[in-house]
Write a protein that holds these residues in place. Structure first.
Motif, PDB file in Angstrom:
ATOM      1  N   GLN A   4       0.803  -1.218   0.000  1.00 56.67           N
ATOM      2  CA  GLN A   4       0.000   0.000   0.000  1.00 56.67           C
ATOM      3  C   GLN A   4       0.839   1.273   0.000  1.00 56.67           C
ATOM      4  OE1 GLN A   4      -2.481  -0.541   3.404  1.00 56.67           O
ATOM      5  NE2 GLN A   4      -3.675  -2.164   2.455  1.00 56.67           N
ATOM      6  N   ASP A   5       1.952   1.280   0.683  1.00 56.04           N
ATOM      7  CA  ASP A   5       2.767   2.488   0.790  1.00 56.04           C
ATOM      8  C   ASP A   5       3.815   2.608  -0.312  1.00 56.04           C
ATOM      9  OD1 ASP A   5       1.354   3.029   3.086  1.00 56.04           O
ATOM     10  OD2 ASP A   5       2.850   2.119   4.408  1.00 56.04           O
ATOM     11  N   LYS A   6       3.881   1.627  -1.193  1.00 55.08           N
ATOM     12  CA  LYS A   6       4.903   1.623  -2.242  1.00 55.08           C
ATOM     13  C   LYS A   6       4.260   1.374  -3.606  1.00 55.08           C
ATOM     14  CE  LYS A   6       8.345  -0.107   0.983  1.00 55.08           C
ATOM     15  NZ  LYS A   6       7.575   0.083   2.156  1.00 55.08           N
TER      16      LYS A   6
END
Length: 178
Positions: A4-6
């Motif tokens: 999700q963060d990448k």
């Protein structure tokens, strides 16, 4: 979903797809023993592997149209593997008929899935998951084929060992008589 963060990792999905296709080619080559039955076909498969390696390189340098290369070549590869499986089946490879069964089922479900996405067919829960069901069935059936092939190889090895033991017994008896 997985990272999700990448989100930048999503840009490398063409490379992952290319790696999957390379592994699939190597698996089918080992399963059908393509090099043994058809050297030209083996060379063509090496060409597909080269194309997918090129796709990985193009993906890493940021070539945006790499998906088109992968999609078009995947269509050609699917058709080629089907024809090749049929050709090898005609040459007497017993595992090829199982490959043809699983590959046909998988391709049929992919076609139905695409037709549904394009609106040529009505929505059906089975068909919307047809791609995943086809992949799962293909993996299951090909696993069974690999098990069958291992069993055949084991029987061949045991038969060769029995012949070797028999040959050594005959040589021993011959030498004893001398």
């Amino acid at each position: 979903y997985l990272w999700q963060d990448k989100a930048f990792i999503n840009s490398f999905l063409p490379s992952l797809t290319s790696v999957y296709l390379i592994v699939m080619i190597l698996f089918v080559n080992a399963l059908l023993q393509i090099k043994k039955y058809d050297h030209t076909a083996f060379s063509i498969l090496k060409g597909f592997i080269g194309l997918y390696l090129l796709s990985i390189g193009l993906n890493f340098i940021g070539f945006i149209q790499v998906w088109l290369i992968i999609q078009f070549s995947s269509i050609l590869l699917s058709a080629y593997l089907f024809v090749l499986g049929f050709k090898i089946h005609l040459k007497g490879q017993p595992v090829a008929k199982y490959f043809l069964l699983t590959w046909s089922l998988h391709l049929f479900l992919i076609i139905l899935f695409v037709f549904q996405l394009k609106g040529y067919m009505y929505y059906h829960p089975f068909l919307i998951n047809g791609l995943f069901i086809g992949s799962a069935l293909e993996a299951t059936l090909l696993s069974m084929v690999v098990g069958y092939k291992i069993r055949v190889l084991r029987f061949q090895k045991e038969a060769a060992e029995k012949r070797e033991i028999s040959k050594h017994k005959e040589q021993y008896m011959f030498l004893r008589e001398q």
